[in-house]
Every structure is written in C-alpha cells, then in structure tokens.
Design a protein around this motif. Structure first.
Motif, PDB file in Angstrom:
ATOM      1  N   GLN A 113       0.875  -1.166  -0.209  1.00  0.00           N
ATOM      2  CA  GLN A 113       0.028  -0.248  -0.155  1.00  0.00           C
ATOM      3  C   GLN A 113       0.893   1.144  -0.053  1.00  0.00           C
ATOM      4  O   GLN A 113       1.986   1.270   0.733  1.00  0.00           O
ATOM      5  CB  GLN A 113      -1.184  -0.183   1.149  1.00  0.00           C
ATOM      6  CG  GLN A 113      -1.999  -1.254   1.140  1.00  0.00           C
ATOM      7  CD  GLN A 113      -2.809  -0.889  -0.257  1.00  0.00           C
ATOM      8  OE1 GLN A 113      -3.631  -0.023  -0.317  1.00  0.00           O
ATOM      9  NE2 GLN A 113      -2.716  -2.029  -0.858  1.00  0.00           N
ATOM     10  N   PRO A 114       0.445   2.401  -0.517  1.00  0.00           N
ATOM     11  CA  PRO A 114       1.297   3.470  -0.868  1.00  0.00           C
ATOM     12  C   PRO A 114       1.547   4.197   0.490  1.00  0.00           C
ATOM     13  O   PRO A 114       2.584   5.086   0.508  1.00  0.00           O
ATOM     14  CB  PRO A 114       0.586   4.175  -1.578  1.00  0.00           C
ATOM     15  CG  PRO A 114      -0.250   3.604  -2.567  1.00  0.00           C
ATOM     16  CD  PRO A 114      -0.701   2.371  -1.472  1.00  0.00           C
ATOM     17  N   SER A 115       0.916   3.684   1.588  1.00  0.00           N
ATOM     18  CA  SER A 115       1.186   4.468   2.838  1.00  0.00           C
ATOM     19  C   SER A 115       2.245   3.712   3.569  1.00  0.00           C
ATOM     20  O   SER A 115       2.692   4.074   4.814  1.00  0.00           O
ATOM     21  CB  SER A 115      -0.187   4.268   3.680  1.00  0.00           C
ATOM     22  OG  SER A 115      -0.644   3.088   4.025  1.00  0.00           O
ATOM     23  N   ARG A 116       2.805   2.391   3.138  1.00  0.00           N
ATOM     24  CA  ARG A 116       3.706   1.621   3.778  1.00  0.00           C
ATOM     25  C   ARG A 116       5.057   2.305   3.583  1.00  0.00           C
ATOM     26  O   ARG A 116       5.236   2.768   2.485  1.00  0.00           O
ATOM     27  CB  ARG A 116       3.732   0.426   3.666  1.00  0.00           C
ATOM     28  CG  ARG A 116       2.188  -0.218   3.774  1.00  0.00           C
ATOM     29  CD  ARG A 116       1.934  -0.267   5.536  1.00  0.00           C
ATOM     30  NE  ARG A 116       3.040  -1.159   5.959  1.00  0.00           N
ATOM     31  CZ  ARG A 116       2.815  -2.173   6.303  1.00  0.00           C
ATOM     32  NH1 ARG A 116       1.785  -3.269   5.758  1.00  0.00           N
ATOM     33  NH2 ARG A 116       3.946  -2.943   6.907  1.00  0.00           N
ATOM     34  N   ASP A 117       6.029   1.725   4.076  1.00  0.00           N
ATOM     35  CA  ASP A 117       7.375   2.072   4.088  1.00  0.00           C
ATOM     36  C   ASP A 117       7.820   2.031   2.701  1.00  0.00           C
ATOM     37  O   ASP A 117       7.860   1.067   2.122  1.00  0.00           O
ATOM     38  CB  ASP A 117       8.337   1.454   5.105  1.00  0.00           C
ATOM     39  CG  ASP A 117       9.833   1.619   4.966  1.00  0.00           C
ATOM     40  OD1 ASP A 117      10.066   2.622   5.512  1.00  0.00           O
ATOM     41  OD2 ASP A 117      10.377   0.890   4.487  1.00  0.00           O
ATOM     42  N   PRO A 118       8.459   3.059   2.029  1.00  0.00           N
ATOM     43  CA  PRO A 118       8.818   3.078   0.771  1.00  0.00           C
ATOM     44  C   PRO A 118      10.187   2.151   0.518  1.00  0.00           C
ATOM     45  O   PRO A 118      10.221   1.487  -0.760  1.00  0.00           O
ATOM     46  CB  PRO A 118       9.347   4.657   0.471  1.00  0.00           C
ATOM     47  CG  PRO A 118       8.617   5.230   1.443  1.00  0.00           C
ATOM     48  CD  PRO A 118       8.532   4.420   2.673  1.00  0.00           C
ATOM     49  N   GLU A 119      11.098   1.906   1.298  1.00  0.00           N
ATOM     50  CA  GLU A 119      12.098   1.148   1.122  1.00  0.00           C
ATOM     51  C   GLU A 119      11.407  -0.318   1.216  1.00  0.00           C
ATOM     52  O   GLU A 119      12.200  -1.331   0.181  1.00  0.00           O
ATOM     53  CB  GLU A 119      13.257   1.144   2.003  1.00  0.00           C
ATOM     54  CG  GLU A 119      13.968   2.477   2.027  1.00  0.00           C
ATOM     55  CD  GLU A 119      15.036   2.470   0.873  1.00  0.00           C
ATOM     56  OE1 GLU A 119      15.462   1.544   0.468  1.00  0.00           O
ATOM     57  OE2 GLU A 119      15.513   3.779   0.567  1.00  0.00           O
TER      58      GLU A 119
END
Length: 351
Positions: A113-119
C-alpha cells in the motif's frame, strides 16, 4: 547448527523451528560461505523430516511460516528482518510458493500500500519482478495466479504507479514498472485477464512515458509493446488511438535506447490493428503517424532510420496506398532518399 541437525529423529519434532532459524540466518548472511552452510543444513533437515527435496520441507511448513511472518507485517520497514525473511522464503521455495497464493497475496497487498514504508515496497517489487519473470516456476506454478492477477495489479501495482514528488517515489514507480513488465512477459496472465483491467493499466503506462527517469520511460515503452502483443488486436480503435500519440513523443527522447523502444512499440501498434480498425475511417490517424515516421526515416541516427524503416513496412500492410502517397510527397526533400526508394519498392512488391 550442523551438530543440531545431526541429531536425527530427535529433531523431527522441531523441523519448523529449524527452518525458521535457517531462513533467519540466510536473511542476515552477507557472505557466500554462510549461504552454502545454510544449504548443507537444509539438506540435513530434509533427511530428518523424511523428504527428498527442500521444496517438500517448505510445502510442509509454508502455512505456519507465512502466519509467523504475517503477525508482525504491519510494522515492517525496508530494514526489517522479517521483510528479508519473506524474500528468502518466497525465492527459495520455488514452485511451492504458487500453492499458497491465498496466504501470500494478502500479505503482499498490505505491504505494498502507498502508505507503507517506501524502502520495503522497493525491495518487494524487486522480489516480485524476479518471480513473475519466471512465473511458471514460482507464483504461477499451479496455474492459479490468474485468479488473483486483477487484484494484484489494481490493488498492489497501480497505486504505486501514481505520480508523487520526490526521488524515492520515482524509484518506487520504476520498480513497479519493472514488476509490470515481468508480469506481462512472464506468462502468468492471459489476454482475457489483461482485457479485464487494461482500461486502468494503459493510462498509467502512458503517464509513465513522461517520467524523468530514463529507465522508467524505457520500461513503460517495453510494457506497452508487450501489452499490444498480448491484446492489441482486441482493443477498440478509440483505445488504440490514445496510445500511439504518446508513444510517438518518445521517438524524440534524449536516450537512443528509449527512441528505439518507442519505435518498436509503434511497429507492434501497427501490426496490432485488427478488423475493427477500419483504415479508411481512421485515415487521419494513419496519415499523421506516417508523416511523423517519415521524418525519423531521415534521422541522422542510422539505428533510428533502420528501425523506422521496419515500422513503416508494418504500416504498408495497413494502408499501402496512403503510405505510398506520403512517401512520394517527401522523397525529394529527404537527405537520405534511398530509404524512401527502399520503402516504395517494398510497397510495390506487396501490392
């Protein structure tokens, strides 16, 4: 560890715990020697568990392993050990992972999900691209990935292709495009499945053609090419006519690699025009495309010239009379009229 797994039958009751330890050790390993020792230990676990291959050990314990990882997934980041453990499990288990998609995909859907950690999302898309490129040996080993593919693309991939400012967001879009291309090339999706959501996928791919990243633009061109090979002849003319102008812009790209990839996409576009695409009704579109391509036939880059020539050969099968007219109109204005002569000869031989 070698001593532990040498204890024979006494270890059979702790096979799951041993496998968790081995996965954790490999997740932390930075040296090849450690990974080789894990392989030795895993073979010993197979013997203790009474199975011949490692995949059987994974099959026996996969539900428990995925449940073990899922407990903490809401707090994962790119540096979480559990994220690395999931990668080891998914990649090491080979075709077995395809037997447990109902357990794996909800975990991935949450983590991507886009809200999760980018790395974390970057790492997971890299993992998925590797797996999808060889889907029959991994995620689609049971031929069931297609049952989940629409949810996977629309809930996991497409939200990560939406533009957001920043270098990290751009890197995620690149990794999501890589995953998309692997999906389209890897054999895990049928044309009918792709048609069920092409109206949501194609706009994101066309948008990606404008990315600052050369790699993203290249991946977008390649994804569009592969998509057209799969479903081009099934697309409605209005959908097709939205694709070529955006791809055509990339022939003026600063990267030669992107220029050539966009030309190849246009060649596939022309080859994809099915019965519903009436060359007479849509002649203005073809006329514009032919005129633009003839400019690139006279490009200073010989690779662009040759690739454009092949594209126009595909165009000659769509409306040869129109193409002949356009070639004759520009032949004497070009620096390399020999290319026009070759094209006219090709059109003549096909008539």
């Amino acid at each position: 560890m070698l001593c532990w797994v040498s204890c024979g039958e006494d270890c059979s009751s702790v096979g799951l715990q041993l496998l968790k330890v081995l996965i954790s050790v490999e997740s932390l390993a930075t040296e090849e020697d450690i990974r080789e020792r894990v392989e030795v230990c895993l073979r010993r676990v197979c013997e203790v568990d009474g199975v011949g291959e490692a995949c059987e050990v994974y099959r026996r314990h996969m539900p428990a392993l995925l449940a073990w990882l899922s407990v903490t997934q809401h707090s994962w980041t790119g540096y979480s050990l559990q994220r690395t453990q999931l990668e080891v499990l998914a990649l090491r288990s080979g075709p077995v992972i395809g037997e447990f998609l109902p357990l794996l995909l909800p975990l991935l859907q949450s983590c991507l999900q886009p809200s999760r950690d980018p790395e974390m999302r970057l790492h997971l898309f890299t993992m998925l691209a590797k797996m999808l490129l060889h889907a029959p040996l991994t995620l689609d080993s049971q031929g069931c990935f297609g049952e989940h593919v629409e949810v996977f693309v629309c809930e996991c991939v497409l939200p990560n292709l939406v533009w957001h400012a920043g270098c990290t967001a751009a890197a995620i879009r690149t990794s999501a495009l890589s995953c998309t291309l692997a999906l389209l090339r890897g054999g895990a999706i049928t044309s009918q499945q792709l048609l069920s959501f092409e109206d949501r996928l194609i706009p994101q791919l066309l948008s990606a053609l404008e990315e600052d990243s050369k790699m993203s633009r290249l991946l977008a061109c390649q994804s569009i090419t592969t998509l057209l090979k799969l479903i081009g002849q099934e697309l409605q003319p209005d959908s097709l006519n939205k694709i070529y102008p955006e791809v055509l812009k990339r022939v003026d790209d600063s990267s030669e690699e992107v220029r050539l990839a966009s030309l190849k996409a246009l060649g596939v576009w022309l080859s994809s025009l099915g019965r519903s695409y009436d060359p007479q009704s849509y002649q203005p579109h073809l006329e514009f495309l032919f005129q633009q391509l003839l400019l690139y036939l006279d490009d200073s880059d010989t690779k662009v010239q040759e690739t454009t020539f092949e594209v126009l050969k595909a165009g000659s099968a769509v409306n040869p009379a129109l193409l002949r007219k356009e070639v004759e109109a520009v032949r004497d204005k070009q620096r390399y009229p020999i290319n026009c002569d070759r094209l006219l000869q090709h059109i003549q031989s096909g008539s």
